[in-house]
Design a protein around this motif. Structure first.
Motif, short mmCIF file in Angstrom:
data_model
loop_
_atom_site.label_atom_id
_atom_site.label_comp_id
_atom_site.label_asym_id
_atom_site.label_seq_id
_atom_site.Cartn_x
_atom_site.Cartn_y
_atom_site.Cartn_z
N VAL A 263 54.18 33.70 43.11
CA VAL A 263 54.37 33.46 44.54
C VAL A 263 55.51 34.30 45.10
N GLY A 264 55.86 35.39 44.39
CA GLY A 264 56.89 36.26 44.95
C GLY A 264 57.94 36.72 43.98
N THR A 265 57.56 36.90 42.71
CA THR A 265 58.53 37.38 41.73
C THR A 265 58.68 38.90 41.86
N SER A 266 59.59 39.44 41.10
CA SER A 266 59.81 40.89 41.12
C SER A 266 58.62 41.65 40.55
N GLU A 267 57.74 40.98 39.81
CA GLU A 267 56.58 41.62 39.21
C GLU A 267 55.31 41.36 40.02
N LEU A 268 55.46 40.98 41.28
CA LEU A 268 54.30 40.63 42.10
C LEU A 268 53.30 41.77 42.20
N ASP A 269 53.77 43.02 42.37
CA ASP A 269 52.86 44.15 42.52
C ASP A 269 52.01 44.34 41.27
N ALA A 270 52.64 44.22 40.12
CA ALA A 270 51.90 44.37 38.87
C ALA A 270 50.88 43.24 38.69
N HIS A 271 51.31 42.04 39.05
CA HIS A 271 50.41 40.89 38.93
C HIS A 271 49.27 40.97 39.94
N LEU A 272 49.55 41.54 41.12
CA LEU A 272 48.49 41.72 42.12
C LEU A 272 47.45 42.71 41.60
N ALA A 273 47.91 43.77 40.96
CA ALA A 273 46.98 44.74 40.38
C ALA A 273 46.13 44.09 39.29
N GLN A 274 46.74 43.21 38.49
CA GLN A 274 46.00 42.50 37.46
C GLN A 274 44.95 41.58 38.07
N ALA A 275 45.32 40.88 39.15
CA ALA A 275 44.40 39.97 39.82
C ALA A 275 43.23 40.73 40.43
N GLU A 276 43.49 41.89 41.03
CA GLU A 276 42.42 42.71 41.61
C GLU A 276 41.49 43.22 40.52
N HIS A 277 42.09 43.61 39.39
CA HIS A 277 41.28 44.07 38.26
C HIS A 277 40.34 42.96 37.78
N GLU A 278 40.86 41.73 37.69
CA GLU A 278 40.04 40.61 37.24
C GLU A 278 38.93 40.30 38.25
N ALA A 279 39.26 40.35 39.55
CA ALA A 279 38.25 40.09 40.58
C ALA A 279 37.15 41.13 40.54
N TYR A 280 37.53 42.38 40.34
CA TYR A 280 36.53 43.46 40.27
C TYR A 280 35.67 43.31 39.01
N ALA A 281 36.30 42.92 37.92
CA ALA A 281 35.56 42.71 36.67
C ALA A 281 34.54 41.59 36.83
N GLU A 282 34.89 40.54 37.57
CA GLU A 282 33.97 39.44 37.82
C GLU A 282 32.77 39.92 38.64
N GLN A 283 33.02 40.81 39.62
CA GLN A 283 31.93 41.36 40.41
C GLN A 283 30.99 42.20 39.54
N ILE A 284 31.55 42.96 38.63
CA ILE A 284 30.73 43.77 37.72
C ILE A 284 29.87 42.86 36.83
N ARG A 285 30.50 41.80 36.34
CA ARG A 285 29.76 40.87 35.48
C ARG A 285 28.57 40.27 36.22
N LEU A 286 28.78 39.86 37.47
CA LEU A 286 27.70 39.27 38.26
C LEU A 286 26.62 40.30 38.56
N LEU A 287 27.03 41.55 38.83
CA LEU A 287 26.02 42.60 39.06
C LEU A 287 25.18 42.80 37.80
N TYR A 288 25.83 42.82 36.64
CA TYR A 288 25.09 42.98 35.38
C TYR A 288 24.08 41.85 35.20
N VAL A 289 24.52 40.61 35.45
CA VAL A 289 23.61 39.46 35.34
C VAL A 289 22.41 39.65 36.27
N ALA A 290 22.68 40.06 37.52
CA ALA A 290 21.61 40.17 38.51
C ALA A 290 20.59 41.25 38.15
N VAL A 291 21.06 42.41 37.72
CA VAL A 291 20.13 43.53 37.52
C VAL A 291 19.42 43.45 36.17
#
Length: 689
Positions: A263-291
């Motif tokens: 919620v606002g540590t000094s490592e927020l930017d790194a953690h935000l990048a990790q969260a975006e990576h996880e969200a994108y990975a979830e989208q890829i997983r769902l696309l794989y399931v669909a196709v």
């Protein structure tokens, strides 16, 4: 979405002409599945297909308890369990299962006769529930309230009706271990609040086994396979991979991938990048399931990129499909959205697989359908084995109440037996020309909602600290809650009348009581009991009343003989308006708003004796006394002395209670201990609850 629906309609039209086949057979609607990210998009897709004459069916792993039909049934059952609570009935009527509009509800509330019919229906269904169990009551409600017709008229009617019947089946299964309606209703409320998405028995069922297009969420499609699959939203990604960049949840690789929140540590930017990576990975997983769900053909719809709004373009750039597809130079097409053309997109797909073809959007198409011969139906005589079928549904126990016992026999004269008020619309003639009919106590409206209003006022009023202004406000709120029409100047006169009731003297053996002497600590409002009875024998109960040694009022004995001589095993349930402690004794009190006349003399002991017998109130207070006696014995054991600790019952006919006349409108009785013990034996003493 529209293009997908057009293509499906076109395929089915071709199939009906013999131009679209699958393994030698004509393509059928059930061979087609449309995969969508959410239920909201599934509903929109079904609407688009319906506009083109294509029927579709939902397939999901969502819990049926998360549906609006589960909430609607819960609201209806709550109203059936408590017919006197107007707010519950209003909520049930506007639920998805009843389908009343606000205008229809308001019109119904303005029609007193129609509203009373609804309340009486609730009472009848409640009695059915308590006597025979949940499923017989539910089936009767389905028929009498015409629920199937109501639900099917709504958008997605088949889906809604399937959900409703599914929830009812689960409730019936649970009723075997929770026969008490109140406990069963509490269980249903918990399931709705916290649905178990993983429970297979709770997963929504197909609303039809007919030949229809399948609408499936991508999550629910895992492990399944369909001949032809459409993915109309494969191009759509999240405009923002992380919704709130100041509040980031992610899995920490250095801590065994434990879920953490920054919620606002000094490592927020790194953690935000990790969260975006996880969200994108979830989208890829769902696309794989669909196709990977299609067995023979997969359709991926794409938009006219040049016409997209900037919000949609942002989501498109985050879509895995636009990163997967590459230009001839190897760049992701997400970088060339504005310059994309049909040939460029076609080339990008063919780099993945030469068998991919890309075409423009199809024209609007309506499915013509095929004529199917209906099976020839014949009527036959009903089998005799069904003659007694309803009784096989009855539970071996009963949950009875004073109201259900006195409703057991049909008689217009006692149609209102057990109620605390007069029947709606009853007109009582004036007794003489000097009657004090201008007093609010006699002018106040009658009927069930009036009784409910007055009960609510007493329940929520501090008798010792109330003044006219506060009480008038309480009256206004209670009338509004009960749905009573309220004139601007009506509340103050009602408050003055009820203040007079609280100040009315009640002469008892231990002194003169006025209700305004009772503090909150001395009062127990709406005491509920559930009386376990090994064998309830109404005939034996009446024989006990007739024994001379107990000195029961002859009119009460005669009235009891008219009761249906039922015998059953089960529970007696009830609510006592007020239990209070005064001068070292416990008293049971019940408020009655019955209109007996427009003079105080119409509420003298002789008049009260008539209404106590005709409405079977004597039976009510004897049951209350039996329940309270068992309760105190269970609580105190040998320390409880009935003669010393119990002061008796008070039936307070509030239209007749006045500060000027002691005991006016008050029926007081203390049944002998031996009578209470004998009645408890007739009820088959079980566990006091």
């Amino acid at each position: 979405m529209a293009a997908t629906a057009d293509e499906i309609a076109g395929l089915l039209n071709a199939a009906s002409q013999g131009k679209a086949t699958l393994n030698g057979d004509a393509l059928s609607p059930k061979d087609i599945a449309v995969l969508v990210p959410s239920h909201r998009q599934a509903h929109a897709m079904r609407h688009a297909l319906a506009e083109r004459g294509v029927a579709a069916v939902m397939q999901t792993r969502e819990s049926v308890f998360a549906s609006s039909e589960a909430q609607g049934l819960c609201a209806m059952l709550a109203a059936i369990e408590a017919p006197a609570q107007t707010s519950l009935l209003r909520k049930a009527l506007v639920s998805s299962v009843m389908g009343f509009s606000v205008a229809q509800l308001m019109a119904l509330q303005l029609d007193d006769a129609a509203w009373q019919d609804e309340v009486e229906n609730l009472q009848s269904w409640r009695d059915e529930w308590r006597k025979f169990g949940f499923m017989p009551m539910f089936r009767r409600w389905l028929v009498e309230a015409d629920i199937a017709s109501r639900v099917l008229k709504q958008d997605g009617g088949e889906r809604r009706l399937t959900n409703l019947l599914h929830v009812a089946e689960l409730v019936q299964h649970e009723s075997r271990s929770r026969p008490n309606p109140a406990l069963l209703l509490a269980w249903l409320e918990r399931q709705i609040a916290e649905p178990n998405q993983g429970a297979e028995s709770q997963q929504m069922r197909l609303e039809s086994d007919a030949d229809r297009v399948r609408l499936v969420t991508i999550h629910a499609s895992k492990g399944l396979e369909y001949p032809i699959v459409f993915c109309p939203f494969a191009w759509k990604g999240k405009s923002e991979l992380v919704r709130n960049p100041q509040w980031v949840s992610f899995h920490q690789p250095s801590a065994a991938h434990a879920l953490q929140i920054d919620v606002g540590t000094s490592e927020l930017d790194a953690h935000l990048a990790q969260a975006e990576h996880e969200a994108y990975a979830e989208q890829i997983r769902l696309l794989y399931v669909a196709v990977t769900r299609a067995k023979h053909r997969l359709y991926l719809a794409y938009p006219a990129f040049e016409k997209l709004a900037w919000q949609s373009q942002a989501g498109l750039k985050n879509a895995p499909l636009t990163h997967l597809l590459r230009t001839e130079s190897g760049q992701a097409i997400s970088e060339h959205l504005k310059s994309l053309s049909l040939p460029l997109l076609s080339d990008a797909f063919k780099r993945l697989d030469a068998r991919v073809s890309v075409s423009g959007l199809p024209e609007w198409t309506r499915y013509a359908g095929t004529d199917r011969a209906l099976p020839h139906l014949q009527l036959a005589a009903r089998s005799k084995r069904f003659d007694y079928a309803p009784w096989s549904l009855a539970a071996p126990w009963r949950l009875a109440s004073f109201t259900s016992l006195t409703r057991s026999y049909a008689s217009d004269a006692v149609a209102e037996a057990g109620t605390d008020y007069d029947a709606d619309g009853v007109q009582v003639p004036r007794l003489d020309s000097e009657a004090l009919s201008d007093e609010m106590r006699f002018r106040f409206m009658r009927g069930s909602r009036a009784g409910t209003t007055l009960h609510s006022v007493f329940e929520h009023t501090d008798f010792t600290r109330v003044d006219a202004a506060v009480l008038a406000q309480t009256v206004t709120q209670a009338m509004q809650k009960s749905g009573l029409a309220l004139a601007l100047d009506a509340a103050p006169p009602v408050a003055d009348w009820l203040l007079a009731v609280l100040a009315a003297p009640i002469e008892l053996a231990t002194g003169v009581l006025r209700l305004n002497q009772l503090t909150h600590r001395q009062r127990l409002n709406e005491w509920q009991f559930l009386l376990g009875c090994k064998s309830v024998d109404i005939a034996a109960f009446c024989r006990v009343l007739a024994q001379p040694e107990f000195g029961v009022e002859p009119r009460f004995i005669a009235a009891a003989q008219r009761l249906k001589p039922e015998k059953f095993v089960g529970y007696l349930n009830g609510f006592v308006d007020l239990v209070f402690f005064w001068q070292g004794q416990y008293f049971i009190a019940d408020y009655k708003s019955n209109f007996l006349g427009d003079r105080l003399s119409d509420y003298d002991p002789a008049a009260l004796r008539d209404v106590m017998s005709d409405s079977h109130y004597y039976l009510q207070y004897l049951l209350y006394s039996c329940a309270w006696h068992r309760h105190m014995l269970a609580r105190l054991g040998e320390r409880y002395d009935y003669a010393r600790d119990f002061g008796g019952v008070l039936y307070l006919f509030i239209r007749g209670m006045s500060p000027e006349v002691a005991n006016c409108g008050v029926w007081h009785d203390k049944p002998p201990l031996k009578l209470i013990e004998a009645l408890n034996r007739a009820l088959g003493e079980g566990v006091a609850q």
